[in-house]
Design an enzyme around this catalytic site. Structure first.
Site, PDB file in Angstrom:
ATOM      1  CB  ALA A 259     -15.677 -34.339  45.615  1.00 32.35           C
ATOM      2  CB  CYS A 380      -3.509 -35.788  52.189  1.00 34.17           C
ATOM      3  SG  CYS A 380      -3.410 -36.212  50.444  1.00 34.17           S
TER       4      CYS A 380
END
Length: 439
Positions: A259, A380
């Site tokens: 996270a 990503c």
């Protein structure tokens, strides 16, 4: 190579050369190195340090190509840092707004701060010869050098994107805009943009992102209206899609895995303030401190735990989750435009290792998901091994997993949404939504 300590006496160019040296010779991240040197300088100089050091990362193959033609032989040992100082000087001369006089004179002077007074003449000669020979105006015929990317990544993009590879490479080298996400538990997009209008901050908004503002130029984020009161967070547009795709409902148990620094956690809390339980998990204790800081500023109450995603017995309470956001460890090749040092910190061999870790986490967390529950897999990265190929393999080998498309164009042969750098001004990102069979 023995590490060289930060120069005892601060000097803008010497400190910048030290940052470049730490990244390229010792594999340190730009964020870690810049944080150390920026404590010694003012806000304006800190902006210069970031622009110059990351600029060298973007243009490194070209700068090294010029340097090889200007140096008779490489520098070694403690003198190696002077090569990085020269790279900085070359970047200033060809790519920056720094005057030629300052680029040469101040760079030469910086050698003394690096303990290399005896090499000041060499630095001066190399930079003067670069100007005299007009090397910056001569074409470079090697496309890999010209791309500013390492050879392995150049070829990986070529293999993955074919005719679109040049556009992907160009976007990877571009400067990334700053996206903000408005905390709608504290304010509204209308009120926040009005506050920006009042102080003449230029911005645009996005049709696909209802909570987003895109700044038109670099701003001091902490000086923007509402920062201290948690009215907004910095978060790229691609990352802002996670909370939307996860589709959290009131009362549900949610795990946000990997996270840190907490951008997606905060967005989930803002979208669903009546969520039943929201756990932000990360293995890195240092990065978890940023999650705590961000949740405190945004005034969100979430459970924050340090833990290894592959070892849930050390942190899991035994109750299944309704939804899991897995922002998997990845190559970060989609955010190179924002963090250009990544291209030099990653190696080709890292990709297979990362793909194996991603699969291990996928398999482990899938067992923690309720029947009928949803997992959103995110990276990503722009590399198929970490994205479409990873999800194809998972679906083929996991009988109770089904694809829940986030776009209308998805198929089982090409699952998920691959966002490329620059698409709608976003970073490169990948999403695939999976549903666990209730049978």
């Amino acid at each position: 190579m023995k590490p060289i300590p930060l120069p005892k006496q601060k000097n803008l160019r010497a400190d910048c050369a030290w940052v470049i040296y730490q990244i390229l010779e010792h594999g340190k991240s730009s964020r870690e190195c810049l944080e150390r040197v920026q404590r010694r300088h003012n806000v304006r100089d800190n902006a210069w340090l970031q622009e110059m050091s990351l600029g060298v990362m973007r243009r490194l193959p070209i700068l090294q190509h010029w340097l090889r033609g200007l140096l008779d032989r490489p520098l070694k040992g403690n003198k190696k840092v002077v090569e990085h100082l020269i790279l900085l000087g070359l970047y200033q001369l060809h790519y920056s707004r720094v005057s030629s006089h300052a680029a040469v004179g101040e760079t030469v002077a910086a050698a003394s701060y690096l303990g290399a007074t005896s090499l000041k003449g060499l630095v001066n000669a190399v930079l003067r010869n670069f100007q005299r020979e007009s090397l910056g105006d001569k074409p470079i015929e090697n496309p890999i050098i010209e791309s500013g990317l390492p050879k392995w990544l150049f070829k990986a993009i070529e293999n993955a994107y074919g005719e679109d590879a040049s556009r992907v490479r160009e976007a990877t080298n571009a400067m990334a805009p700053i996206w903000l996400r408005v905390n709608k538990q504290k304010t509204s997009l209308t009120a926040f943009t009005a506050a920006l209008d009042n102080i003449n901050v230029a911005y645009t908004t996005s049709e696909e992102h209802g909570d987003a503002v895109i700044l038109q130029k670099r701003e001091d984020i902490t000086a923007l209206p509402g920062f201290d009161d948690g009215h907004f967070a910095v978060q790229d547009g691609a990352a802002q899609l996670a909370a939307h795709y996860l589709q959290v409902k009131a009362g549900e148990r949610i795990l946000d895995c990997c996270a840190a620094p907490g951008g997606k956690t905060g967005h989930i809390a803002e979208n669903t303030p009546d969520v039943g339980y929201l756990l932000a998990l990360d293995a890195d204790a240092t990065r978890l401190k940023r999650v705590e800081e961000n949740m405190t500023r945004l005034q969100h109450t979430v459970d924050i735990k340090q833990g290894d995603a592959t070892a849930p017995d050390t942190w899991w309470d035994g109750e299944l989750f309704d939804r899991i956001l897995l922002d998997a460890p990845c190559s970060a090749t989609g955010v190179i435009r924002r963090h250009p040092d990544i291209r030099w910190l990653r190696k080709s061999s890292d990709i297979d290792n990362l793909a194996a870790l991603q699969r291990q986490i996928l398999d482990t967390l899938w067992a923690l998901l309720k029947p009928g529950g949803t997992m959103l897999y995110a990276t990503c990265s722009i590399l198929p091994q970490e994205n479409t190929q990873q999800i194809q393999q998972f679906l083929a080998q996991t009988p109770d997993a089904q694809l829940s498309p986030v776009t209308k164009t998805e198929t089982s042969e090409r699952p998920g949404r691959q966002i490329l750098p620059g698409e709608q001004q976003m970073d490169g990102f990948y999403y695939a939504r999976l549903v666990k069979s209730s049978q």
